[in-house]
Each structure stands twice: as C-alpha cells, then as structure tokens.
Design a protein around this motif. Sequence first.
Motif, PDB file in Angstrom:
ATOM      1  N   UNK A  90      -5.935   1.110   5.740  1.00 16.31           N
ATOM      2  CA  UNK A  90      -5.519  -0.265   5.435  1.00 16.31           C
ATOM      3  C   UNK A  90      -4.018  -0.343   5.192  1.00 16.31           C
ATOM      4  N   UNK A  91      -3.489   0.635   4.447  1.00 21.59           N
ATOM      5  CA  UNK A  91      -2.054   0.639   4.175  1.00 21.59           C
ATOM      6  C   UNK A  91      -1.243   0.923   5.444  1.00 21.59           C
ATOM      7  N   UNK A  92      -1.788   1.748   6.343  1.00 23.51           N
ATOM      8  CA  UNK A  92      -1.121   2.004   7.616  1.00 23.51           C
ATOM      9  C   UNK A  92      -1.062   0.728   8.458  1.00 23.51           C
ATOM     10  N   UNK A  93      -2.148  -0.028   8.441  1.00 22.34           N
ATOM     11  CA  UNK A  93      -2.167  -1.303   9.165  1.00 22.34           C
ATOM     12  C   UNK A  93      -1.092  -2.237   8.638  1.00 22.34           C
ATOM     13  N   UNK A  94      -0.961  -2.294   7.326  1.00 22.74           N
ATOM     14  CA  UNK A  94       0.065  -3.143   6.700  1.00 22.74           C
ATOM     15  C   UNK A  94       1.457  -2.709   7.139  1.00 22.74           C
ATOM     16  N   UNK A  95       1.688  -1.403   7.168  1.00 22.21           N
ATOM     17  CA  UNK A  95       2.994  -0.887   7.625  1.00 22.21           C
ATOM     18  C   UNK A  95       3.304  -1.355   9.048  1.00 22.21           C
ATOM     19  N   UNK A  96       2.299  -1.314   9.897  1.00 19.68           N
ATOM     20  CA  UNK A  96       2.483  -1.752  11.293  1.00 19.68           C
ATOM     21  C   UNK A  96       2.781  -3.240  11.347  1.00 19.68           C
ATOM     22  N   UNK A  97       2.021  -4.041  10.589  1.00 25.44           N
ATOM     23  CA  UNK A  97       2.232  -5.498  10.583  1.00 25.44           C
ATOM     24  C   UNK A  97       3.631  -5.838  10.072  1.00 25.44           C
ATOM     25  N   UNK A 109      -4.134  -8.796   4.893  1.00 25.94           N
ATOM     26  CA  UNK A 109      -4.678  -7.447   4.730  1.00 25.94           C
ATOM     27  C   UNK A 109      -4.460  -6.945   3.301  1.00 25.94           C
ATOM     28  N   UNK A 110      -3.321  -7.289   2.716  1.00 25.77           N
ATOM     29  CA  UNK A 110      -3.116  -6.975   1.293  1.00 25.77           C
ATOM     30  C   UNK A 110      -4.225  -7.615   0.460  1.00 25.77           C
ATOM     31  N   UNK A 111      -4.487  -8.883   0.723  1.00 21.12           N
ATOM     32  CA  UNK A 111      -5.513  -9.614  -0.038  1.00 21.12           C
ATOM     33  C   UNK A 111      -6.885  -8.954   0.150  1.00 21.12           C
ATOM     34  N   UNK A 112      -7.148  -8.506   1.373  1.00 22.60           N
ATOM     35  CA  UNK A 112      -8.420  -7.856   1.661  1.00 22.60           C
ATOM     36  C   UNK A 112      -8.582  -6.582   0.831  1.00 22.60           C
ATOM     37  N   UNK A 113      -7.527  -5.795   0.748  1.00 22.37           N
ATOM     38  CA  UNK A 113      -7.578  -4.562  -0.056  1.00 22.37           C
ATOM     39  C   UNK A 113      -7.789  -4.895  -1.534  1.00 22.37           C
ATOM     40  N   UNK A 114      -7.009  -5.847  -2.024  1.00 19.67           N
ATOM     41  CA  UNK A 114      -7.044  -6.212  -3.445  1.00 19.67           C
ATOM     42  C   UNK A 114      -8.416  -6.747  -3.853  1.00 19.67           C
ATOM     43  N   UNK A 122      -4.980   0.452 -11.812  1.00 21.08           N
ATOM     44  CA  UNK A 122      -3.580   0.875 -11.709  1.00 21.08           C
ATOM     45  C   UNK A 122      -3.108   0.804 -10.250  1.00 21.08           C
ATOM     46  N   UNK A 123      -3.945   1.339  -9.326  1.00 20.37           N
ATOM     47  CA  UNK A 123      -3.596   1.297  -7.905  1.00 20.37           C
ATOM     48  C   UNK A 123      -3.601  -0.135  -7.382  1.00 20.37           C
ATOM     49  N   UNK A 124      -4.544  -0.919  -7.887  1.00 21.69           N
ATOM     50  CA  UNK A 124      -4.640  -2.319  -7.463  1.00 21.69           C
ATOM     51  C   UNK A 124      -3.356  -3.067  -7.818  1.00 21.69           C
ATOM     52  N   UNK A 125      -2.868  -2.876  -9.045  1.00 17.85           N
ATOM     53  CA  UNK A 125      -1.628  -3.536  -9.472  1.00 17.85           C
ATOM     54  C   UNK A 125      -0.435  -3.043  -8.660  1.00 17.85           C
ATOM     55  N   UNK A 126      -0.431  -1.732  -8.366  1.00 13.50           N
ATOM     56  CA  UNK A 126       0.665  -1.176  -7.576  1.00 13.50           C
ATOM     57  C   UNK A 126       0.685  -1.800  -6.176  1.00 13.50           C
ATOM     58  N   UNK A 127      -0.495  -1.981  -5.583  1.00 19.55           N
ATOM     59  CA  UNK A 127      -0.579  -2.585  -4.246  1.00 19.55           C
ATOM     60  C   UNK A 127      -0.128  -4.043  -4.291  1.00 19.55           C
ATOM     61  N   UNK A 128      -0.483  -4.765  -5.356  1.00 12.03           N
ATOM     62  CA  UNK A 128      -0.041  -6.153  -5.504  1.00 12.03           C
ATOM     63  C   UNK A 128       1.485  -6.202  -5.600  1.00 12.03           C
ATOM     64  N   UNK A 146       0.566 -16.483  -6.101  1.00 14.03           N
ATOM     65  CA  UNK A 146      -0.882 -16.227  -6.168  1.00 14.03           C
ATOM     66  C   UNK A 146      -1.164 -14.747  -6.406  1.00 14.03           C
ATOM     67  N   UNK A 147      -0.384 -13.893  -5.768  1.00  9.62           N
ATOM     68  CA  UNK A 147      -0.546 -12.451  -5.973  1.00  9.62           C
ATOM     69  C   UNK A 147      -0.194 -12.059  -7.408  1.00  9.62           C
ATOM     70  N   UNK A 148       0.937 -12.580  -7.887  1.00 10.54           N
ATOM     71  CA  UNK A 148       1.380 -12.264  -9.258  1.00 10.54           C
ATOM     72  C   UNK A 148       0.336 -12.720 -10.273  1.00 10.54           C
ATOM     73  N   UNK A 149      -0.278 -13.859 -10.012  1.00  8.91           N
ATOM     74  CA  UNK A 149      -1.259 -14.420 -10.945  1.00  8.91           C
ATOM     75  C   UNK A 149      -2.565 -13.625 -10.996  1.00  8.91           C
ATOM     76  N   UNK A 150      -2.730 -12.677 -10.080  1.00  9.75           N
ATOM     77  CA  UNK A 150      -3.908 -11.820 -10.114  1.00  9.75           C
ATOM     78  C   UNK A 150      -3.798 -10.746 -11.194  1.00  9.75           C
TER      79      UNK A 150
END
Length: 210
Positions: A90-97, A109-114, A122-128, A146-150
């Motif tokens: 998923x993170x590789x896909x994000x890098x490509x996009x 895709x970020x939203x999908x992971x989150x 901890x990882x979830x917050x780091x990805x956000x 919207x991301x910050x508010x998560x």
Amino acid sequence: MEKIENTNSRFGRLLLFIKNNLKYIIIFISLLLLMFAGFEYYKYYKIKKNKEISKNYFNAIDEIYTNEINSIEIFKQISEKDGGFSLMSSMKLIDIYLKNNSYDKAYEHYKNIINTKEIDNLYREFIILHACYNLNDKVKSKKILDLINLVEIDKSNFKSHFYEMKYINSMKNLNKGNLNELNDYIQNDTEIIKSVKERVNKLNEYIKYN
C-alpha cells in the motif's frame, strides 16, 4: 495376591470398555489426526503463500521502472491481502501515485490504509502525518483537516508535528488574528518541541507583516 487380582480386574474392565467402544475410539482418534493434519497443512499453505507474496512483491519492486503498470497491479493485489506485505505494498502504491502527481489517488489510498488496515495506533498516526506532509498544497485543505481530525493531537506521540501541520493548513483558511492565536497556543505549550515552535513562529511573523 489381592493387588494382582485388582490390577487384572481393572485391566479387564479397560479391555472390555475398549472393545465395546472401539468404533467411537477409532472415530475420535481419526478426528484428532485429521485436525492435526489440517493444522499442519494450514501452516504449510501459509508459509508457501507468504513466500509467493514475498517473491511477487520484490519482483514488482525490481520492475517498477521498466514495467510500472504491472508493478502497480501486483501492489494492488498484495495490498488487498492480510499481513505485513499488504501494508508495504500500500505504501509503495502511494509512492508511485505521489511520483506521478496522482494526489487524489494517493489521498484515497492513505484513507484506505488508515480506515481498513489493522495496524498499531502509533503507525496509524505516523501514516496520517506522512499523508499530511506529502499532500499539503496538493489536495484541498479540508482533506488535510479531515486527516488531522482523525487524531487526538494532544495525546499523540507526534503532537508537535500535528500542530505544525495544523498551523500550515490553517494558513489558507484563518485570518491573521486567528493564526496568531494558534501560534501563541503553540509557543506556550511546553510539550511542543522547540524546532516546531521556531518554524511556526517564523511563518506567523511572515504572515503578520505581509
């Protein structure tokens, strides 16, 4: 002599019990063997499947510059599965996009992971946070908000950086007075690290006098 007779008697009763219930004992043992065989096969299948996923993942990485479309499809397939390679894909896909300026796809895709991946908070917050920095000025500011508010920012391990991102994102929406109030809050919070305070204060000074 009496002990020997008691032992023989118990042994005889045991043999009689086995004889009368032989069919059920065989069924029970067969079920145990089937369960054991099933468990061993499941372990073998998981190991084999993980090896296959691992091989596909690294092949997709090797071909990312020569056959990007195929790599994207492989990463998509792996990202829909369970396990560590799913998150990595998923993170590789994000890098490509991001590389291809497909920022809306990256955001989705970020939203999908989150929202769907079972990952530690901890990882979830780091990805956000990763999403906020990468997509700042690339998508609508409301999406960043919207991301910050998560995140419960004041309880987050990345509190300082979320407040920095909040200030940067607010520059598009708040007037100078409100931005100054947010800056004052950041400067007075003892938990926010010095480097963040300095960067935010420089931005605030620039906005104040321009």
